[in-house]
Design an enzyme around this catalytic site. Structure first.
Site, mmCIF file in Angstrom:
data_model
loop_
_atom_site.group_PDB
_atom_site.id
_atom_site.type_symbol
_atom_site.label_atom_id
_atom_site.label_comp_id
_atom_site.label_asym_id
_atom_site.label_seq_id
_atom_site.Cartn_x
_atom_site.Cartn_y
_atom_site.Cartn_z
ATOM 1 N N LYS A 15 -13.261 -3.896 -3.552
ATOM 2 C CA LYS A 15 -11.935 -3.287 -3.420
ATOM 3 C C LYS A 15 -11.394 -4.367 -2.551
ATOM 4 O O LYS A 15 -11.866 -5.356 -1.553
ATOM 5 C CB LYS A 15 -12.075 -2.155 -2.636
ATOM 6 N N ASP A 44 -13.389 2.898 5.146
ATOM 7 C CA ASP A 44 -13.406 2.432 4.272
ATOM 8 C C ASP A 44 -14.169 3.378 3.244
ATOM 9 O O ASP A 44 -14.053 3.598 2.067
ATOM 10 C CB ASP A 44 -13.174 0.767 3.973
#
Length: 289
Positions: A12, A137
């Protein structure tokens, strides 16, 4: 790999990152947009019936007890009292320590894949709660959609993003996320922004100023990449990225990185890079309800 099943663990990027405050326990409050990429690691998993959880190859500098994938599998096993186990091997492609979420994504993939392979039937929200115990995350990757992120990373709201091609470049420098977040130069009082402001582009990565000061290699990489498109840093670095209208443009710049070594000489360090498109959903999204 015999009997192993491959599961993708996408990287990401943070399209922006604002630090809006700090909790009494030391965790930083933030706002960000996390974007999934069609590039990342592959986690190979083979279920076991003896309850053992093992990685098939050592990772230099990472003890098995500290391995996020092993921790994820063990946490899931303990949470569900499962008698199943697993052999786990990760084919690494996402640069380690690049701010691209590689280790967190691997852990999320383990939770999603073993929930399926062990036939546990845990709902997405329950997996997200487990993921938060592993790292800030991890919940995003289980959430499985591009997200507007707040809090310490646990408040996730889906966001629609246009189809975009990115060039991601990683200078080979080790950046300590903890050191960046504890830096006296880091401002922690950015006023909360809105999606409307994000869409106008009036946002930034609050960590970038500190990283630029302490790591000239990252600063030089940002300057070099900015010749071609607006360059930004992801997370706490060291990876930086830029958007391009199409893959041909991105690959043309990547070719300059790889073939002429122009950037490596300018930044005075080894660099690596890849092109990727944004994803709308995690490839394993359907493994949880």
């Amino acid at each position: 790999m015999h009997d192993f099943q491959p599961f993708p663990a996408p990287a990401k990027i943070n399209l922006f990152l604002h630090i809006t405050g700090r909790r009494p326990d030391g965790y930083h409050l933030m706002q960000s947009v996390f974007r999934l990429l069609d590039f990342g690691d592959t986690v190979h998993i083979r279920p076991r019936h003896d309850g053992a959880i093992c990685r098939t190859e050592p990772i230099p500098g990472v003890a098995e007890i500290d391995d996020l994938c092993i921790r994820a599998a063990t946490l899931l096993q303990q949470h569900t009292n499962s008698k199943m186990g697993a052999d786990i091997h990760v084919s690494k492609h996402t640069p380690m320590g690049g701010g691209l979420g590689g280790g967190s994504s691997d852990a999320a993939t383990v939770l999603l894949a073993l929930n399926h392979l062990w036939q546990l039937g845990l709902k997405r929200e329950e997996l997200i709660a487990l993921g938060l115990q592993l790292g800030a995350d991890v919940p995003f990757f289980i959430f499985g959609q591009n997200a507007w992120v707040e809090g310490i990373g646990e408040k996730l709201q889906p966001i629609q993003l246009p189809h975009t091609c990115y060039l991601v470049i990683t200078p080979r420098v080790h950046i300590s996320t903890a050191e960046i977040f504890s830096s006296k130069e880091l401002t922690r009082d950015t006023k909360p922004t809105t999606m409307a402001t994000f869409l106008t582009g009036m946002v930034q990565n609050d960590l970038e100023t500190v990283v630029r000061q302490q790591y000239p290699e990252v600063a030089k990489t940002l300057i070099w990449l900015s010749q071609f498109s607006k360059a930004r840093m992801s997370g706490s670095g060291a990876s930086v990225f830029a958007e391009f209208e199409n893959q041909e443009q991105a690959e043309a710049v990547l070719a300059r990185v790889k073939q002429t070594r122009e950037l490596q000489q300018y930044a005075d360090c080894e660099v690596s890079g890849f092109c990727a498109h944004g994803l709308n959903r995690h490839p394993l999204y359907t493994l949880a309800d």
